[in-house]
Design an enzyme around this catalytic site. Structure first.
Site, PDB file in Angstrom:
ATOM      1  N   VAL A 115      22.967 -52.759   1.357  1.00 18.03           N
ATOM      2  CA  VAL A 115      22.942 -52.784   2.837  1.00 18.03           C
ATOM      3  C   VAL A 115      23.859 -51.686   3.394  1.00 18.03           C
ATOM      4  O   VAL A 115      23.438 -50.881   4.229  1.00 18.03           O
ATOM      5  CB  VAL A 115      23.364 -54.178   3.368  1.00 18.03           C
ATOM      6  CG1 VAL A 115      23.537 -54.144   4.881  1.00 18.03           C
ATOM      7  CG2 VAL A 115      22.334 -55.229   2.986  1.00 18.03           C
ATOM      8  N   ASP A 153      34.193 -48.568  -0.746  1.00 20.98           N
ATOM      9  CA  ASP A 153      33.966 -49.707  -1.644  1.00 20.98           C
ATOM     10  C   ASP A 153      35.227 -49.920  -2.469  1.00 20.98           C
ATOM     11  O   ASP A 153      35.973 -48.955  -2.718  1.00 20.98           O
ATOM     12  CB  ASP A 153      32.748 -49.461  -2.552  1.00 20.98           C
ATOM     13  CG  ASP A 153      32.131 -50.771  -3.028  1.00 20.98           C
ATOM     14  OD1 ASP A 153      31.120 -51.190  -2.433  1.00 20.98           O
ATOM     15  OD2 ASP A 153      32.685 -51.389  -3.965  1.00 20.98           O
ATOM     16  N   PHE A 165      17.893 -57.293   8.065  1.00 18.36           N
ATOM     17  CA  PHE A 165      16.692 -57.962   7.536  1.00 18.36           C
ATOM     18  C   PHE A 165      16.011 -57.132   6.458  1.00 18.36           C
ATOM     19  O   PHE A 165      14.837 -57.329   6.176  1.00 18.36           O
ATOM     20  CB  PHE A 165      15.718 -58.264   8.690  1.00 18.36           C
ATOM     21  CG  PHE A 165      16.316 -59.153   9.747  1.00 18.36           C
ATOM     22  CD1 PHE A 165      16.360 -60.527   9.560  1.00 18.36           C
ATOM     23  CD2 PHE A 165      16.873 -58.624  10.898  1.00 18.36           C
ATOM     24  CE1 PHE A 165      16.930 -61.363  10.518  1.00 18.36           C
ATOM     25  CE2 PHE A 165      17.447 -59.446  11.861  1.00 18.36           C
ATOM     26  CZ  PHE A 165      17.476 -60.820  11.674  1.00 18.36           C
ATOM     27  N   ARG A 190      14.794 -55.469   2.878  1.00 19.92           N
ATOM     28  CA  ARG A 190      14.448 -56.026   1.564  1.00 19.92           C
ATOM     29  C   ARG A 190      15.024 -55.171   0.441  1.00 19.92           C
ATOM     30  O   ARG A 190      15.029 -53.935   0.563  1.00 19.92           O
ATOM     31  CB  ARG A 190      12.917 -56.042   1.379  1.00 19.92           C
ATOM     32  CG  ARG A 190      12.163 -56.980   2.275  1.00 19.92           C
ATOM     33  CD  ARG A 190      10.714 -56.575   2.377  1.00 19.92           C
ATOM     34  NE  ARG A 190      10.580 -55.210   2.913  1.00 19.92           N
ATOM     35  CZ  ARG A 190       9.480 -54.475   2.844  1.00 19.92           C
ATOM     36  NH1 ARG A 190       8.405 -54.943   2.257  1.00 19.92           N
ATOM     37  NH2 ARG A 190       9.449 -53.249   3.363  1.00 19.92           N
ATOM     38  N   ASN A 197      15.527 -66.026   6.872  1.00 17.66           N
ATOM     39  CA  ASN A 197      15.434 -66.158   5.413  1.00 17.66           C
ATOM     40  C   ASN A 197      14.972 -67.559   5.005  1.00 17.66           C
ATOM     41  O   ASN A 197      14.242 -67.721   4.024  1.00 17.66           O
ATOM     42  CB  ASN A 197      16.766 -65.806   4.744  1.00 17.66           C
ATOM     43  CG  ASN A 197      16.851 -64.312   4.429  1.00 17.66           C
ATOM     44  OD1 ASN A 197      15.921 -63.558   4.731  1.00 17.66           O
ATOM     45  ND2 ASN A 197      17.952 -63.883   3.842  1.00 17.66           N
ATOM     46  N   LEU A 254       3.358 -65.573   1.164  1.00 13.88           N
ATOM     47  CA  LEU A 254       2.480 -66.684   0.772  1.00 13.88           C
ATOM     48  C   LEU A 254       1.909 -66.451  -0.620  1.00 13.88           C
ATOM     49  O   LEU A 254       0.838 -66.963  -0.933  1.00 13.88           O
ATOM     50  CB  LEU A 254       1.338 -66.848   1.786  1.00 13.88           C
ATOM     51  CG  LEU A 254       1.653 -67.571   3.093  1.00 13.88           C
ATOM     52  CD1 LEU A 254       0.394 -67.720   3.949  1.00 13.88           C
ATOM     53  CD2 LEU A 254       2.265 -68.954   2.848  1.00 13.88           C
ATOM     54  N   GLY A 306      13.627 -65.753  -5.942  1.00 14.39           N
ATOM     55  CA  GLY A 306      14.916 -65.406  -6.536  1.00 14.39           C
ATOM     56  C   GLY A 306      15.590 -64.354  -5.686  1.00 14.39           C
ATOM     57  O   GLY A 306      15.224 -64.145  -4.527  1.00 14.39           O
ATOM     58  N   CYS A 316      19.537 -63.279  -1.915  1.00 20.71           N
ATOM     59  CA  CYS A 316      19.578 -63.623  -0.481  1.00 20.71           C
ATOM     60  C   CYS A 316      18.960 -64.975  -0.130  1.00 20.71           C
ATOM     61  O   CYS A 316      19.619 -65.827   0.443  1.00 20.71           O
ATOM     62  CB  CYS A 316      18.900 -62.523   0.319  1.00 20.71           C
ATOM     63  SG  CYS A 316      19.612 -60.913  -0.027  1.00 20.71           S
ATOM     64  N   LYS A 340      12.026 -59.620  -8.708  1.00 23.85           N
ATOM     65  CA  LYS A 340      10.717 -59.194  -8.190  1.00 23.85           C
ATOM     66  C   LYS A 340      10.481 -57.788  -8.723  1.00 23.85           C
ATOM     67  O   LYS A 340      11.403 -57.164  -9.273  1.00 23.85           O
ATOM     68  CB  LYS A 340      10.676 -59.237  -6.658  1.00 23.85           C
ATOM     69  CG  LYS A 340      11.634 -58.258  -5.962  1.00 23.85           C
ATOM     70  CD  LYS A 340      11.457 -58.328  -4.443  1.00 23.85           C
ATOM     71  CE  LYS A 340      12.314 -57.285  -3.750  1.00 23.85           C
ATOM     72  NZ  LYS A 340      12.184 -57.281  -2.303  1.00 23.85           N
TER      73      LYS A 340
HETATM   74  C1  UGA Z   1      14.927 -61.083   1.510  1.00 22.23           C
HETATM   75  C2  UGA Z   1      14.198 -60.980   2.858  1.00 22.23           C
HETATM   76  O1  UGA Z   1      12.806 -60.754   2.626  1.00 22.23           O
HETATM   77  C3  UGA Z   1      14.779 -59.833   3.702  1.00 22.23           C
HETATM   78  O2  UGA Z   1      14.177 -59.818   4.996  1.00 22.23           O
HETATM   79  C4  UGA Z   1      16.293 -60.064   3.862  1.00 22.23           C
HETATM   80  O3  UGA Z   1      16.895 -59.021   4.628  1.00 22.23           O
HETATM   81  C5  UGA Z   1      16.916 -60.094   2.480  1.00 22.23           C
HETATM   82  O4  UGA Z   1      16.336 -61.191   1.727  1.00 22.23           O
HETATM   83  C6  UGA Z   1      18.406 -60.297   2.669  1.00 22.23           C
HETATM   84  O5  UGA Z   1      18.796 -61.312   3.252  1.00 22.23           O
HETATM   85  O6  UGA Z   1      19.173 -59.393   2.303  1.00 22.23           O
HETATM   86  P1  UGA Z   1      14.678 -59.780  -0.806  1.00 22.23           P
HETATM   87  O7  UGA Z   1      15.767 -60.629  -1.358  1.00 22.23           O
HETATM   88  O8  UGA Z   1      14.656 -58.325  -1.086  1.00 22.23           O
HETATM   89  O9  UGA Z   1      14.631 -59.895   0.807  1.00 22.23           O
HETATM   90  O10 UGA Z   1      13.363 -60.433  -1.371  1.00 22.23           O
HETATM   91  P2  UGA Z   1      11.896 -60.793  -0.922  1.00 22.23           P
HETATM   92  O11 UGA Z   1      11.038 -59.597  -0.983  1.00 22.23           O
HETATM   93  O12 UGA Z   1      11.900 -61.600   0.320  1.00 22.23           O
HETATM   94  O13 UGA Z   1      11.526 -61.740  -2.170  1.00 22.23           O
HETATM   95  C7  UGA Z   1      12.375 -62.849  -2.506  1.00 22.23           C
HETATM   96  C8  UGA Z   1      11.818 -63.627  -3.662  1.00 22.23           C
HETATM   97  O14 UGA Z   1      10.633 -64.321  -3.272  1.00 22.23           O
HETATM   98  C9  UGA Z   1      11.404 -62.784  -4.877  1.00 22.23           C
HETATM   99  O15 UGA Z   1      11.756 -63.478  -6.050  1.00 22.23           O
HETATM  100  C10 UGA Z   1       9.893 -62.664  -4.739  1.00 22.23           C
HETATM  101  O16 UGA Z   1       9.224 -62.450  -5.954  1.00 22.23           O
HETATM  102  C11 UGA Z   1       9.551 -64.026  -4.154  1.00 22.23           C
HETATM  103  N1  UGA Z   1       8.316 -64.040  -3.347  1.00 22.23           N
HETATM  104  C12 UGA Z   1       8.200 -63.247  -2.246  1.00 22.23           C
HETATM  105  C13 UGA Z   1       7.277 -64.900  -3.711  1.00 22.23           C
HETATM  106  O17 UGA Z   1       7.372 -65.647  -4.710  1.00 22.23           O
HETATM  107  N2  UGA Z   1       6.160 -64.928  -2.946  1.00 22.23           N
HETATM  108  C14 UGA Z   1       6.012 -64.134  -1.838  1.00 22.23           C
HETATM  109  O18 UGA Z   1       4.950 -64.223  -1.178  1.00 22.23           O
HETATM  110  C15 UGA Z   1       7.069 -63.279  -1.483  1.00 22.23           C
END
Ligand code: UGA
Length: 436
Positions: free
Chosen positions: A11, A30, A152, A154, A211, A253, A260, A263, A323
């Site tokens: 971030v 840092d 927000f 990713r 989140n 979805l 995982g 966040c 992911k």
């Molecule tokens: C998440 C949020 O999407 C961001 O908006 C937020 O800023 C961030 O946390 C944060 O608070 O810093 P991120 O942790 O990068 O971002 O991950 P996501 O892309 O949301 O995925 C999270 C987990 O859900 C992963 O393990 C992913 O594989 C899983 N996932 C995601 C699913 O199982 N299904 C989905 O449809 C989407």
């Protein structure tokens, strides 16, 4: 403007790099000397696209520098962003020690008007507690205006998401501070993007609510996927129907092994804990977490349904990161599944295209293979845990020759079941009818 960013994780770096690229004078700090040395040499050591290019370009122009000295970096800064980690404690609360340390280090340095921007995800009420701490310092009290500015972005898309946000959230009690921050964002954010101005508490809660909603959608679809398996439905068909409804939309979805990353889990846990502190219950958050935990148990059940006892069985995991598109393994469902498998007495090997460990080493008791074909040598089952597209492109005829037993549990539904079964595999997807 002169800008200081405390905390150079993904971030802080996204903020620092993008603002430096907009010709602001940015100093990122840092406490990790090794990380700062790497950054000074032009390497972020994070598998985020764009970071290294942006760092090298802006360090070369003199717009960006890295240091471990936060006091020096903050001296004379117009805006100081705090982007330190707020990890979960064992009881689920957010650990704010890095935030307080950063503030205590800054306070003696501030002898000029500036904005202090909390970018880290912090429990509701933190800005107000920070304000109280600032007000204990008579000099800082008048000089520092406080802004809550949750992020927000990713993992894996940090720079793009910071540069092209869907919205910007600013919380403050100072109209002048809000205007200054709005002007900063308007200098690089498209005019159509809303910038919401509100109180600190609403800004802080918005981040947790966002989140939690994303996590809830994933647990919802995972539970519908479980039902699909029992009721003979196909989750792909169900998701198509849901996604085409504008009121529901397609995002977050995709069924999988549970969410995982650093966040979602921590933020839902924290909101559950914040609700408890205020005599409330965030029941839907609690249920979201329970459903998420159950997803890894379900993988174990699918394996034991097919293999009987798992003690002594060899299982290969395809994927360790939480992911695709990152090397981040924090709170990865793969690791949860590995731990549960190891507890049954199974032997676990793993391959991940982004994992940087050496071949043959152990991550905990998981044996890491440096290619998928070696990883699945003589195994009783392959479990696909991360949605790396390249897993769909592997040579499954070759893999069929190497395994002892042809079983694939595809928690991400990334393989083509018809193609896989042609090689003699028993294929078990997520929320799909069983195919043999
Ligand atoms: C998440 C949020 O999407 C961001 O908006 C937020 O800023 C961030 O946390 C944060 O608070 O810093 P991120 O942790 O990068 O971002 O991950 P996501 O892309 O949301 O995925 C999270 C987990 O859900 C992963 O393990 C992913 O594989 C899983 N996932 C995601 C699913 O199982 N299904 C989905 O449809 C989407």
């Amino acid at each position: 403007m002169k800008i200081c960013v405390i905390g150079s994780g993904f971030v802080g770096l996204a903020v620092g790099c993008v603002l430096a690229d907009c010709s602001h004078e940015v100093a990122c700090t840092d406490v990790d000397h090794q990380r700062v040395t790497g950054l000074q040499g032009g390497t972020a050591a994070l598998s985020e696209p764009d970071f290294d290019d942006l760092i090298q370009r802006n360090v070369a122009t003199g717009h960006l520098l890295f240091t471990t000295d936060s006091r020096e970096a903050a001296a004379g800064a117009d805006i100081i962003f705090i982007a330190v980690g707020t990890p979960a404690t064992l009881s689920g609360e957010a650990d704010l020690s890095q935030l307080w340390t950063a503030i205590d280090q800054l306070l003696p340095t501030i002898n000029h008007d500036c904005l202090l921007v909390i970018k880290s995800t912090v429990p509701v009420g933190t800005a107000s507690a920070v304000r109280k701490r600032l007000d204990q310092s008579p000099s800082a009290s008048k000089l520092i205006s406080l802004i809550s500015n949750p992020e927000f972005l990713r993992v894996g898309a940090a720079v793009t998401d910071f540069k092209h946000p869907q919205r910007v959230v600013l919380g403050s009690t100072s109209e002048a501070a809000l205007q200054k921050m709005e002007a900063l964002y308007r200098s690089f954010v498209e005019p159509s993007i809303p910038i919401y101005k509100m109180g600190h508490e609403s800004a802080e809660l918005s981040k947790y609510a966002a989140n939690s909603m994303l996590a809830l959608r994933i647990s919802f679809i995972n539970e519908i996927a479980e039902l699909s398996e029992s009721l003979g439905a196909n989750i792909h068909d169900v998701v198509s129907v849901l996604s085409s409804d504008n009121r529901i939309g397609p995002h977050h979805l995709k069924p999988g092994p549970g969410f995982g990353g650093s966040c979602l889990l921590k933020d839902v846990q924290s909101l559950v804990s914040q609700a408890g502190e205020h005599g409330r219950q965030f029941g839907i958050g609690e249920e979201t977490l329970k459903v998420n935990e159950r997803q890894s148990d379900n993988v174990i059940t699918k394996l034991s349904d097919a293999l009987g006892t798992l003690s002594g069985k060899r299982i290969c995991l395809f994927g360790l990161t939480f992911k695709a598109g990152t090397d981040d393994t924090r709170e990865s469902p793969s690791i949860r599944i590995a731990d549960k498998l190891l507890a049954t007495g199974a032997t676990v090997t793993a391959y991940d295209p982004a994992y940087r460990g050496e071949a043959g080493i152990r991550i905990g008791s998981v044996i890491y293979a440096d290619d998928p074909y070696t990883g699945c040598e003589n195994v009783d089952a392959i479990v696909i845990t991360t949605d790396w597209p390249e897993f769909a492109e592997l040579d499954y005829a070759e893999i069929a020759q190497r395994v002892t037993n042809k079983l694939i549990i595809d928690t991400r539904n990334i393989l083509d079941p018809t193609r896989i079964t042609e090689h003699g595999f028993h294929y078990v997807g997520k929320g799909l009818p069983h195919i043999t």
